[in-house]
Scaffold this motif. Structure first.
Motif: not given
Length: 289
Positions: A214-234
């Motif tokens: 979230a911090a990485r992309y806060a000031d520099s939103p990327p272009r293109g089609e985006i897919v987020i993949v999130v790990a399952p809970p511990g």
């Protein structure tokens, strides 16, 4: 451009053909998909400009009918009627039709009308992103696009927070940072990956925790089609003994010992025999024994 597709002399049988198309790299169109498109009587498309480019790439022209969120209800009956005598190919702008688009209703109605339904599988951004992310793949849940409004988005995240599976979401560049922050708040700071430009020259998969991303992309939103993949809970923490005792005591006020122990064992994932012994002690103490 690739070599023109050799059109078969054999016409396609009437019905619906679900054709997966490239998500970026046009070379990913399968020979079978190209053959079906070359012989279809009509192609139902999201955007005729996008599909026209794909058809030019393989050297063919076919009649097209727009079929998308805004016109599906009005267009669908006509397409169903045509399937009685014509081969109708369904494509999306990119990837596999029916994934985050209204195509499933066309399939449902085609089958209800007795028409043949054939799938021509191929690229899918959700599955491609899962292979790039380096996260568990044994169980996964596709969540599509989350709502844009904060409250609705938080509610949607809460619904899947306890699901013990890797989560796959679609998102746009301008909304990416806010989405990642909301995921971190609702799911905890899990490992995740942001994948973009899949199959294209600048394909990338950036990994890290949700807050880091979230911090990485806060000031520099990327272009293109985006897919987020999130790990399952511990792993879930072990049940609290006091909570189990409280539930057992409550169950004993309305159930026999064996049934009370069984109910709490199921609810807390505890051993039924141990709870039965505990319930006997609690019942005897309540009876003054």
């Amino acid at each position: 451009m690739t070599s023109p597709v050799a059109i078969s002399e054999n016409p396609l049988d009437p019905g619906l053909y679900i054709v997966a198309t490239p998500i970026g790299n046009l070379a990913d169109l399968s020979p079978r998909a190209a053959d079906i498109l070359s012989r279809a009587d009509i192609v139902a498309v999201e955007d005729s400009r996008v599909t026209a480019g794909l058809l030019r790439h393989i050297g063919i022209k076919r009649p097209m009918v727009p079929y998308h969120d805004h016109n599906a209800e009005g267009v669908r009956p006509g397409l169903i009627a045509r399937m009685a005598q014509e081969a109708v190919a369904l494509v999306s702008d990119a990837g596999t039709p029916l994934i985050s688009d209204p195509g499933y209703k066309l399939v449902r109605d085609a089958r209800a009308a007795g028409h043949a339904v054939v799938t021509i599988p191929g690229p899918c951004a959700a599955i491609a992103a899962l292979t790039l992310a380096g996260l568990p793949t044994d169980r996964f849940l596709f969540c599509g696009f989350l709502p844009s409004k904060a409250k609705a988005r938080a509610d949607a995240i809460a619904e899947v927070a306890a699901v013990r599976a890797t989560l796959i979401l679609y998102e746009s560049g301008p909304r990416l940072a806010a989405c990642l922050a909301a995921l971190a708040e609702g799911l905890g700071d899990r490992d995740a990956a942001v994948t973009r430009e899949i199959t294209k020259r600048y394909e990338e998969a950036v990994t890290g925790t949700l807050t880091t991303l979230a911090a990485r992309y806060a000031d520099s939103p990327p272009r293109g089609e985006i897919v987020i993949v999130v790990a399952p809970p511990g792993e879930a923490p072990p049940p609290d003994a006091a909570d189990a005792d409280a539930a057992l005591a409550e169950a004993l006020t309305r159930l026999p010992v064996a049934k009370a122990a069984g109910e709490v064992a199921k609810a807390f994932g505890l051993d039924r025999k141990d709870l039965y012994a505990r319930a006997l002690v609690m019942r005897q103490a309540a009876d003054g024994g």
